[in-house]
Design an enzyme around this catalytic site. Sequence first.
Site, PDB file in Angstrom:
ATOM      1  N   PHE A  45      14.967  46.444 -23.952  1.00 40.15           N
ATOM      2  CA  PHE A  45      13.535  46.361 -23.645  1.00 40.15           C
ATOM      3  C   PHE A  45      12.939  47.701 -23.234  1.00 40.15           C
ATOM      4  CE2 PHE A  45      15.971  44.562 -20.057  1.00 40.15           C
ATOM      5  CZ  PHE A  45      15.694  45.491 -19.064  1.00 40.15           C
ATOM      6  N   GLY A  48      10.537  49.892 -25.648  1.00 37.60           N
ATOM      7  CA  GLY A  48       9.100  49.709 -25.774  1.00 37.60           C
ATOM      8  C   GLY A  48       8.388  49.451 -24.463  1.00 37.60           C
ATOM      9  N   HIS A  49       9.107  49.421 -23.333  1.00 39.20           N
ATOM     10  CA  HIS A  49       8.480  49.063 -22.044  1.00 39.20           C
ATOM     11  C   HIS A  49       8.947  50.013 -20.955  1.00 39.20           C
ATOM     12  CE1 HIS A  49       7.254  46.450 -18.648  1.00 39.20           C
ATOM     13  NE2 HIS A  49       6.445  45.916 -19.538  1.00 39.20           N
ATOM     14  N   PHE A  50       8.575  51.122 -20.809  1.00 39.49           N
ATOM     15  CA  PHE A  50       7.701  51.970 -21.620  1.00 39.49           C
ATOM     16  C   PHE A  50       8.506  53.196 -21.977  1.00 39.49           C
ATOM     17  CE2 PHE A  50       5.053  49.496 -18.723  1.00 39.49           C
ATOM     18  CZ  PHE A  50       4.193  48.885 -19.610  1.00 39.49           C
ATOM     19  N   VAL A  55      10.262  50.702 -17.343  1.00 41.72           N
ATOM     20  CA  VAL A  55      10.120  49.725 -16.269  1.00 41.72           C
ATOM     21  C   VAL A  55      10.638  48.383 -16.792  1.00 41.72           C
ATOM     22  CG1 VAL A  55       8.471  48.471 -14.814  1.00 41.72           C
ATOM     23  CG2 VAL A  55       8.103  50.898 -15.282  1.00 41.72           C
TER      24      VAL A  55
END
Length: 151
Positions: A45, A48-50, A55
């Site tokens: 994750f 893309g986050h971030f 985070v």
Amino acid sequence: MELDIKGIMERLPHRYPMLLIDRVLEMVPGKSIVAVKNVSINEPFFNGHFPHHPVMPGVLIVEAMAQASALFSFTDDNGGLKADAGKTAYYLVGIDGARFRRPVVPGDQLRIEVEAERLSRTICKYQGRALVDGQLVAEAKLMCAIRSLEE
């Protein structure tokens, strides 16, 4: 009682990348559980986050609480695997009062503490908390449903 990853995988159907519990430090079946998630930069994750400020998504912190609570349902009073564990599914059906106090970032060790508030054969309610270095990072009340896979 404690559980390593093998014991966790015997009780939970989740697998990579959705298995969010690495170890159970203590569990009193039907009462409480303390589990750990080691947050690594290699988590999918974070792509893309971030990308420039990674985070952990809050929804995944809540999912980790739900997975910890599910371990109650698949563990009998003696610490063994319940006989009907492979015949039931455990669904997160409600989240109340979710609060996120600070970001969880790569390198953090998430300590997940869940206490049972109400347990029945079909609906369970829990109070969950997540901490990093003793500091509260998230909390929520969870409601989960237990359903037969034969229904």
